[in-house]
Design a protein around this motif. Structure first.
Motif: not given
Length: 231
Positions: A60-80
């Motif tokens: 995607s074309t992100r026109l704002f300051s950003n970082e992307i992280y990815s979990f290798s295993q699902n941890q749930g929304q609260f942990t993420a």
């Protein structure tokens, strides 16, 4: 020209949202254009999606300051979400879902409310809930059960503003967070609420199945009652 320092950070957990990523990024781009006086940073946490959410986000074309992280295993929304909060470097963080039920521009209301109240934790109270019927019913039952055990979560939502004093609670996070709002409400010196708009999901199908919601609800009840017993 150097980009202005962000005033706050969005923390957005991503899960099975390949089809909504383009609209989410476009909405964030638009918010940056119409509210240049509120420069922001975005921390995306992909919670081990099995579709192409991560790839869609990276393309995607992100026109704002950003970082992307990815979990290798699902941890749930609260942990993420908690992990995203542990990475925030701005004085304020605002958590929103990835399905655009929380319009990013509603962050203005949270920030204005913060300026007026200086509350450490502010929840966006939904004006009219647009969740599917089964989710509204499930949330009502869960809150009723928690209320019986002495906890009132009325008005609590995943659209939250958290200030820097609260963010320290999540530094060097190395554990699973089962019930994020329990931890936030236990540590916040001052909590407040302000009404925000709630919109229907950008995508009809939710990534939360009935089975997942039931499992999460049971965990939340267990954590809350167990901690009360050991006080």
């Amino acid at each position: 020209m150097k980009n202005p320092e962000p005033l706050f950070s969005f923390v957005i957990p991503i899960f099975e949202s390949e089809s909504t990523i383009p609209a989410l990024v476009a909405r964030l781009n638009h918010f940056g254009e119409v509210a240049p006086e509120l420069p922001f940073h975005v921390i995306f946490i992909d919670d081990a999606s099995t579709d192409n959410s991560l790839e869609a986000l990276q393309r995607s074309t992100r026109l704002f300051s950003n970082e992307i992280y990815s979990f290798s295993q699902n941890q749930g929304q609260f942990t993420a979400t908690a992990y995203g909060l542990s990475l925030v470097k701005t004085k304020l963080a605002i958590t929103i879902d990835d399905d655009l039920q929380h319009p990013p521009e509603e962050a203005i209301k949270l920030i204005e409310h913060y300026k007026n109240t200086k509350a450490n934790l502010i929840y966006g109270r939904l004006d009219e809930k647009k969740h599917p019927l089964f989710r509204r019913f499930g949330a009502h039952v869960l809150k009723s059960l928690l209320l019986i055990s002495g906890a009132n979560y009325e008005g609590v939502s995943s659209f939250r503003l958290v200030d820097s004093s609260m963010l320290r609670h999540f530094e060097q996070l190395d554990r699973q967070v089962i019930f994020l709002d329990y931890e936030l409400l236990q540590t916040a010196p001052k909590v407040s609420f302000t009404t925000i708009k709630h919109q229907p999901r950008a995508e009809t199908n939710s990534s939360y199945s009935t089975k997942k919601l039931l499992k999460l609800s049971l965990k939340m009840i267990f954590v809350h009652t167990a901690r009360r017993c050991y006080r």
